[in-house]
Write a protein that holds these residues in place. Structure first.
Motif, short mmCIF file in Angstrom:
data_model
loop_
_atom_site.label_atom_id
_atom_site.label_comp_id
_atom_site.label_asym_id
_atom_site.label_seq_id
_atom_site.Cartn_x
_atom_site.Cartn_y
_atom_site.Cartn_z
N ALA A 83 0.82 -1.21 0.00
CA ALA A 83 0.00 0.00 0.00
C ALA A 83 0.85 1.26 0.00
O ALA A 83 0.42 2.32 -0.46
N ALA A 84 2.05 1.17 0.52
CA ALA A 84 2.99 2.30 0.52
C ALA A 84 4.40 1.72 0.50
O ALA A 84 4.78 0.97 1.40
N VAL A 85 5.16 2.06 -0.51
CA VAL A 85 6.51 1.49 -0.69
C VAL A 85 7.51 2.62 -0.83
O VAL A 85 7.25 3.62 -1.52
N VAL A 86 8.65 2.47 -0.18
CA VAL A 86 9.73 3.45 -0.33
C VAL A 86 10.99 2.75 -0.83
O VAL A 86 11.17 1.54 -0.67
N LEU A 87 11.86 3.54 -1.43
CA LEU A 87 13.16 3.08 -1.87
C LEU A 87 14.19 3.39 -0.79
O LEU A 87 14.26 4.53 -0.32
N ALA A 88 14.95 2.39 -0.37
CA ALA A 88 16.01 2.58 0.62
C ALA A 88 17.35 2.26 -0.03
O ALA A 88 17.49 1.24 -0.71
N VAL A 89 18.32 3.14 0.19
CA VAL A 89 19.65 2.98 -0.42
C VAL A 89 20.71 3.12 0.68
O VAL A 89 20.69 4.08 1.45
N ASP A 90 21.61 2.16 0.73
CA ASP A 90 22.72 2.20 1.69
C ASP A 90 24.03 2.23 0.91
O ASP A 90 24.46 1.21 0.37
N ILE A 91 24.64 3.42 0.84
CA ILE A 91 25.92 3.58 0.13
C ILE A 91 27.05 3.39 1.14
O ILE A 91 27.17 4.16 2.09
N GLN A 92 27.85 2.36 0.94
CA GLN A 92 29.00 2.12 1.80
C GLN A 92 30.28 2.27 0.99
O GLN A 92 30.24 2.55 -0.21
N VAL A 93 31.40 2.11 1.65
CA VAL A 93 32.68 2.34 0.97
C VAL A 93 32.95 1.29 -0.09
O VAL A 93 33.46 1.59 -1.17
N GLU A 94 32.56 0.05 0.18
CA GLU A 94 32.89 -1.03 -0.74
C GLU A 94 31.72 -1.52 -1.56
O GLU A 94 31.89 -2.26 -2.52
N HIS A 95 30.49 -1.18 -1.16
CA HIS A 95 29.35 -1.63 -1.95
C HIS A 95 28.13 -0.76 -1.69
O HIS A 95 28.11 0.03 -0.75
N VAL A 96 27.13 -0.94 -2.55
CA VAL A 96 25.85 -0.25 -2.40
C VAL A 96 24.76 -1.32 -2.29
O VAL A 96 24.74 -2.28 -3.04
N ALA A 97 23.87 -1.14 -1.32
CA ALA A 97 22.70 -2.01 -1.19
C ALA A 97 21.45 -1.16 -1.40
O ALA A 97 21.40 0.00 -0.97
N LEU A 98 20.47 -1.75 -2.05
CA LEU A 98 19.25 -1.02 -2.40
C LEU A 98 18.07 -1.95 -2.17
O LEU A 98 18.15 -3.15 -2.43
N ALA A 99 16.98 -1.42 -1.64
CA ALA A 99 15.79 -2.25 -1.39
C ALA A 99 14.53 -1.44 -1.54
O ALA A 99 14.52 -0.21 -1.35
N LEU A 100 13.45 -2.11 -1.87
CA LEU A 100 12.12 -1.53 -1.81
C LEU A 100 11.47 -2.08 -0.56
O LEU A 100 11.40 -3.29 -0.35
N VAL A 101 11.01 -1.17 0.31
CA VAL A 101 10.49 -1.53 1.63
C VAL A 101 9.04 -1.10 1.71
O VAL A 101 8.70 0.04 1.41
N GLY A 102 8.18 -2.04 2.13
CA GLY A 102 6.76 -1.77 2.19
C GLY A 102 6.29 -1.26 3.53
O GLY A 102 7.00 -1.36 4.55
N PHE A 103 5.08 -0.73 3.56
CA PHE A 103 4.41 -0.28 4.77
C PHE A 103 4.43 -1.42 5.80
O PHE A 103 4.02 -2.53 5.51
N GLY A 104 4.95 -1.13 6.99
CA GLY A 104 5.14 -2.17 8.00
C GLY A 104 6.58 -2.61 8.12
O GLY A 104 6.93 -3.38 9.01
N GLY A 105 7.46 -2.14 7.20
CA GLY A 105 8.88 -2.43 7.30
C GLY A 105 9.34 -3.67 6.58
O GLY A 105 10.50 -4.08 6.72
N GLN A 106 8.49 -4.28 5.79
CA GLN A 106 8.87 -5.51 5.07
C GLN A 106 9.70 -5.19 3.83
O GLN A 106 9.32 -4.36 3.02
N ILE A 107 10.85 -5.86 3.69
CA ILE A 107 11.67 -5.70 2.48
C ILE A 107 11.05 -6.55 1.38
O ILE A 107 10.96 -7.77 1.48
#
Length: 389
Positions: A83-107
């Motif tokens: 019902a509501a989804v956000v894009l989360a991005v974690d930029i680190q020194v050696e890699h980047v992680a990206l996820a779509l996270v839904g309402f309630g905190g579910q990846i």
């Protein structure tokens, strides 16, 4: 005499709706009766809100699994992740992680890639994030409504301007503006350790602690602070550079321009020295070494003795300054052998006057592992969009 403005009914309804959504998002499934108690609203108001949200597909009601209790079980109100989804991005020194996270905190889905050479340049990272986010959203059939980004550096929270991320070799990068102009949605950029603290406070071991500090070690060392239940951000959002406390005057030079910074004694390079492995040793090998030491507490205490002493010294300063109930150790710190953490905790409690005053500050590893900063990035994105759901 000045009269106090009276909120309009539609403003009250919007406030109640957003508050209910926030409670479901962080707390998970709950009964209508519990919602009424938690929000201080009568049952008819809760019924109207829940019925409206269910009709819009934002929540659903479901009978819980059969239990041992007698009587008819109460329906649970559950958040609907898509019902509501956000894009989360974690930029680190050696890699980047990206996820779509839904309402309630579910990846709902994720992607990641390593950074090497030119791929670490801001232009390359931004392009890859945009392309990867588009493909992931298309694969899942969802449209994110906000974005949160974690960066290991000094970030201006108001517009996501990265003044400096030294381990990435970034200076003056308008990250929030550049991502927002292409993604066409709100973008919040934050310091990685600050977002780690947010995640642990809402979904990890610091849940229920009104005052906590999250301290993590990657290439560098950072910290995030929860004070009186809220994230402490400092002037313009600049706070948390705990790794640059000077604890060893005249010590090793630091990339920040100073010398003797805490992270020169407890960062990734210092851990390699303590484990007596070559400086180019990959992160995975360090984790294997730490797991082996976990099996031999006496050897762990001996091998990491000096490292633990510098970790203790920094944490005593942190506890004396900020007075947290809890210190959460993240990333490499979270992988330290249990015996080492136990001894560090005992020493901090012994040496810190503030720790003794609060009954002994607890020091525990993160419960969220590698996802902690992704989840933190998702939470700051949700902060600004739940009232639009």
């Amino acid at each position: 005499m000045t009269s106090t403005p009276v909120a309009r009914p539609d403003e009250v309804r919007r406030h109640n709706r957003t508050t209910l959504l926030r409670l479901l998002h962080v707390g998970g499934p709950v009964t209508r009766a519990a919602l009424a108690t938690e929000l201080g609203l009568n049952r008819s108001t809760i019924k109207t809100l829940v019925d409206s949200l269910a009709e819009a597909g934002v929540v659903e009601e479901r009978v819980p699994r059969p239990g041992r209790g007698a009587g008819r079980p109460s329906l649970l109100v559950l958040p609907q992740p898509q019902a509501a989804v956000v894009l989360a991005v974690d930029i680190q020194v050696e890699h980047v992680a990206l996820a779509l996270v839904g309402f309630g905190g579910q990846i709902l889905g994720r992607n990641s890639w390593n950074l090497r050479g030119r791929s670490r340049e801001p232009d390359e990272v931004i392009t890859h994030v945009i392309e990867s986010a588009g493909m992931l959203a298309a694969d899942l059939g969802v449209e994110p409504i906000g974005t949160g980004v974690s960066v290991p550096g000094v970030v201006r929270r108001s517009d996501g301007y990265v003044h400096q991320a030294p381990n990435l070799r970034w200076t003056d990068v308008a990250l929030g503006e550049r991502l927002g102009s292409v993604l066409r949605m709100p973008v919040v950029v934050g310091n990685d350790a600050e977002l780690g603290a947010v995640a642990e406070h809402l979904r990890g071991v610091a849940k229920g602690s009104s005052d906590a500090v999250y301290v993590s070690a990657d290439v560098g060392v950072g910290g995030g602070v929860i004070a009186d239940g809220s994230s402490l951000r400092g002037a313009a959002g600049y706070i948390g550079e705990l790794g640059h406390m000077v604890i060893r005057p005249g010590g090793r030079g630091c990339y920040c321009g100073s010398s003797g910074c805490w992270e020169t004694e407890v960062g990734e390079a210092a851990l390699r020295r303590a484990l007596d492995v070559p400086e180019e040793t990959p992160r995975g090998v360090l984790l294997v070494e730490l797991r082996e030491l976990e099996k031999d507490p006496a050897r762990a205490a001996e091998k990491l003795g000096e490292f633990a002493e510098w970790l203790t010294l920094g944490l005593v300063n942190v506890v004396n300054l900020l007075g947290p109930q809890l210190v959460v150790l993240g990333e490499l710190f979270g992988m330290l052998p249990e015996e080492v953490v136990r001894k560090v905790t005992a020493e901090v409690q012994r040496r810190s006057m503030v720790s003794r005053a609060v009954g002994g500050t607890r020091i525990v590893p993160s419960a969220l592992g590698v996802d902690v900063k992704l989840l933190g990035a998702a939470e700051v994105a949700f902060e600004g969009v739940l009232d639009t759901v």
